[in-house]
Design an enzyme around this catalytic site. Structure first.
Site, mmCIF file in Angstrom:
data_model
loop_
_atom_site.group_PDB
_atom_site.id
_atom_site.type_symbol
_atom_site.label_atom_id
_atom_site.label_comp_id
_atom_site.label_asym_id
_atom_site.label_seq_id
_atom_site.Cartn_x
_atom_site.Cartn_y
_atom_site.Cartn_z
ATOM 1 N N THR A 164 -66.768 45.148 31.733
ATOM 2 C CA THR A 164 -65.983 46.093 30.911
ATOM 3 C C THR A 164 -65.832 47.399 31.697
ATOM 4 O OG1 THR A 164 -68.004 46.640 29.673
ATOM 5 C CG2 THR A 164 -66.469 45.091 28.645
ATOM 6 N N LYS B 68 -73.509 41.674 33.310
ATOM 7 C CA LYS B 68 -72.627 42.822 33.155
ATOM 8 C C LYS B 68 -73.345 43.848 32.304
ATOM 9 C CE LYS B 68 -70.279 44.030 30.227
ATOM 10 N NZ LYS B 68 -70.437 45.057 29.117
ATOM 11 N N THR C 50 -75.138 46.588 25.914
ATOM 12 C CA THR C 50 -73.938 45.729 26.084
ATOM 13 C C THR C 50 -74.187 45.019 27.362
ATOM 14 O OG1 THR C 50 -72.706 47.448 27.179
ATOM 15 C CG2 THR C 50 -72.013 46.933 24.973
ATOM 16 N N GLU D 43 -72.701 54.089 33.355
ATOM 17 C CA GLU D 43 -71.418 54.787 33.264
ATOM 18 C C GLU D 43 -71.522 56.192 33.845
ATOM 19 O OE1 GLU D 43 -69.495 52.408 29.508
ATOM 20 O OE2 GLU D 43 -70.674 54.196 29.093
ATOM 21 N N ASN E 79 -67.013 57.899 27.776
ATOM 22 C CA ASN E 79 -67.321 57.522 26.396
ATOM 23 C C ASN E 79 -66.611 58.336 25.332
ATOM 24 O OD1 ASN E 79 -69.229 55.194 26.270
ATOM 25 N ND2 ASN E 79 -70.139 56.435 27.877
#
Length: 408
Positions: free
Chosen positions: A158, A184, A195, A281, A403
């Site tokens: 993602t 992932k 996630t 991230e 985000n």
């Protein structure tokens, strides 16, 4: 972990173990042209095990996969990215069952031998016309060549910037046994998985209960020791499949080569977990926190996770600021037994605290070290024999940017 027990396989992937093929394609769930649907297929029903998120809101695919795993067997896994199929009610559940049935039909396996996994945005229904058309196209995309694994690893990403895979070989009864994994995960990552989706394949002959126990033990010291942002997702799942095609004598803790197999298996988990933390991230650095001298390993784990999860520690690492006060504050609020007079802290090799007292250190050397892409913080409590390692990343302006507009 000593590499004397196993060998890293260069260029290895989830299709390196005997009996596996994989593939992926773009079916239209993602706005970009990136792959968003993938599958792993085993040529025989494989012994299988899984661990799932601890989040109370569990996405529909987890329910379906749990059901498939009742008999400890799987032959295929179908995964989509771009949509988590989470908090989607009865329709979402029906869609996950449809994915399972369609995958079984097109891959030629039993319905209850298929696991389903999804990742992406929460609370939106899957575009099932695209998913079913995509599943119909999967069989001709499956391959036991490198391109199959490449397509699959791309299909599960993602916000990840890089694919994550690992592969090792272990000698069992003089036969080569291979263990591989693909994962992932980059945001909504917190211990007890996140996630995070991970898939492991091996050609070892191993019992279902034994595989499940090993998976749980390996997860506790790897995937459950990483955090990116303190958020535990609705979709985490880690699945392991063992084809048994290596032809070794069945592995269990009493097998003479068990230790080597368990070490190799845990190492694959650790490489994947570290890769997820490093690809957090917006992250610019991998941060490792080692805690020694705690009252128990469990206590050390809690302290290491508190330090690695501290937004203040993460911000200081991003700014290359050797602010040990934030580290000791996190140690003290972890809710674990600590002697406030005996704590040592090192940032890399630089001692900044001894016996809970500040040590004069070279600020320029600390700055230079903290500017590197891997930062190691070592905390010694001198309070027992417990030790643990946790992995995370720095907290950057980019994390907020990614985000703030993830859905829109």
């Amino acid at each position: 972990m000593g590499h004397d027990k196993f060998t890293a396989v260069q260029g290895g992937s989830i299709i390196t173990p005997k009996g596996f093929s994989a593939g992926g394609l773009h079916c239209g769930l993602k706005k970009t042209e990136r792959h968003d649907l993938g599958a792993i297929l085993c040529e025989v029903p494989a012994v299988a095990a899984a661990v799932y998120t601890t989040n109370v809101f569990q996405a529909a695919p987890l329910k379906v996969t749990r059901e498939s795993l009742h008999n400890g067997r799987l032959q295929a896994v179908v995964v989509n990215s771009g949509n988590a199929n989470a908090c989607t009610g009865q329709q979402g559940e029906a869609d996950a069952y449809t994915m399972r049935a369609e995958a079984a039909r097109h891959l030629g396996v039993e319905i209850e031998d298929v696991a389903v996994a999804s990742t992406g945005v929460i609370g939106e229904l899957l575009k099932m016309d695209r998913v079913t058309a995509g599943i119909a196209g999967l069989p001709q995309r499956l391959s036991s060549e490198a391109n199959g694994a490449e397509d699959f690893t791309q299909a599960i990403l993602t916000t990840d910037l890089v694919k994550k895979e690992a592969c090792v070989s272990v000698n069992v009864n003089g036969k080569e046994v291979t263990i591989a994994g693909a994962a992932k995960g980059s945001g909504m990552i917190h211990p007890n998985m996140a996630t995070m989706l991970a898939f492991m394949t091996t050609d070892a002959v191993v019992g279902e209960d034994v595989l499940q126990r090993l998976l749980r033990q390996a997860t506790d010291v790897t995937f459950n020791m990483i955090t990116v942002d303190g958020d535990t997702s609705t979709n985490d799942m880690l699945i392991a499949m063992a084809s048994g095609l290596a032809g070794n004598e069945e592995l269990s803790p009493s097998h003479p080569d068990w230790e080597a197999f368990a070490a190799g298996f845990t190492y694959v988990c650790q490489v994947l977990a570290q890769a997820i933390a490093r690809d957090g991230e917006g992250a610019t650095k991998l941060v490792e926190v080692d805690v020694n001298g705690a009252v128990s390993d469990l206590s050390a784990r809690a302290i290491a996770k508190t330090v690695i999860g501290s937004s203040l520690v993460k911000s200081a690492v991003f700014g290359a600021d050797a602010n040990w006060g934030r580290i000791i504050a996190a140690v003290g609020r972890a809710g674990e037994p600590v002697n406030p007079e005996t704590v040592d802290i090192h940032i890399g090799d630089i001692s900044v605290l001894e016996g809970s007292r500040p040590v004069a250190f070279d600020e320029d050397a600390a700055l230079a070290y903290l500017k590197g892409d891997t930062v190691r913080i070592v905390v010694d409590l001198h309070h027992g024999e417990g030790k643990a390692t946790a992995w995370g990343c720095d907290l950057t302006y980019d994390y907020v940017r990614i985000n703030a507009a993830y859905r829109t």
